[in-house]
Design a protein around this motif. Sequence first.
Motif, mmCIF file in Angstrom:
data_model
loop_
_atom_site.group_PDB
_atom_site.id
_atom_site.type_symbol
_atom_site.label_atom_id
_atom_site.label_comp_id
_atom_site.label_asym_id
_atom_site.label_seq_id
_atom_site.Cartn_x
_atom_site.Cartn_y
_atom_site.Cartn_z
ATOM 1 N N GLN A 1 51.000 44.125 52.374
ATOM 2 C CA GLN A 1 50.644 44.398 50.996
ATOM 3 C C GLN A 1 49.661 43.346 50.536
ATOM 4 N N THR A 2 48.987 43.668 49.453
ATOM 5 C CA THR A 2 48.032 42.750 48.867
ATOM 6 C C THR A 2 48.778 41.505 48.406
ATOM 7 N N SER B 1 46.398 55.304 34.739
ATOM 8 C CA SER B 1 45.997 55.270 36.143
ATOM 9 C C SER B 1 46.046 53.838 36.689
ATOM 10 N N HIS B 2 45.815 52.852 35.839
ATOM 11 C CA HIS B 2 45.910 51.452 36.269
ATOM 12 C C HIS B 2 47.348 51.146 36.688
ATOM 13 N N ASP C 1 49.561 53.305 37.760
ATOM 14 C CA ASP C 1 49.778 54.029 39.020
ATOM 15 C C ASP C 1 49.209 53.239 40.203
ATOM 16 N N ASP C 2 48.019 52.665 40.004
ATOM 17 C CA ASP C 2 47.385 51.874 41.068
ATOM 18 C C ASP C 2 48.216 50.648 41.422
ATOM 19 N N VAL C 3 48.724 49.957 40.395
ATOM 20 C CA VAL C 3 49.519 48.743 40.623
ATOM 21 C C VAL C 3 50.811 49.097 41.360
ATOM 22 N N ALA D 1 51.304 51.610 43.289
ATOM 23 C CA ALA D 1 50.967 52.010 44.654
ATOM 24 C C ALA D 1 50.603 50.799 45.516
ATOM 25 N N GLU D 2 50.029 49.771 44.906
ATOM 26 C CA GLU D 2 49.510 48.635 45.668
ATOM 27 C C GLU D 2 50.599 47.660 46.119
#
Length: 111
Positions: free
Chosen positions: A3-4, A17-18, A20-22, A24-25
Motif C-alpha cells: 500500500q501507499t 470521489s476523493h 472513495d479514492d482514499v 481504495a488506496e
Amino acid sequence: MSQTELPDEPIVIDDESHLDDVVAEYDVVLVDFYADWCGPCQMLEPVVEALASETDAAVAKVDVDRLQGLAATYGVRGVPTLVLFADGEQAEQHVGAKPADQLRSMIENYT
C-alpha cells in the motif's frame, strides 16, 4: 499487502470521489465526519491527529457542513461520527467522541 505510505496527518476530503479514492488506496481508513461548530469534534481533533501519526491506518476528515451529501450517503446524523473502512468496505461506525485508546484498539482490530 502493498500500500501507499501512510500519511502522518489527517487527509482533508474534498468530495465524494476523493473519499472513495482514499478508501481504495489504504487498507484501513478511519473517517472523522465533523463540523467546525461542534464542541466534541474539537475535543476529538487532537486524538484524530495523533491516530494518523501513530497507527497503521489512514485518517480522513469530512466537514459535514461543506459535504452534506457525503455525510448523508453514510447516514451521518450526529457529529462527530467515526467510520472505519477495512479493505475498501465499511466495517464500523460510531457516533460521538471516543477515547484515544478505544479508537486505537478499534483500528488495531483491522490492521
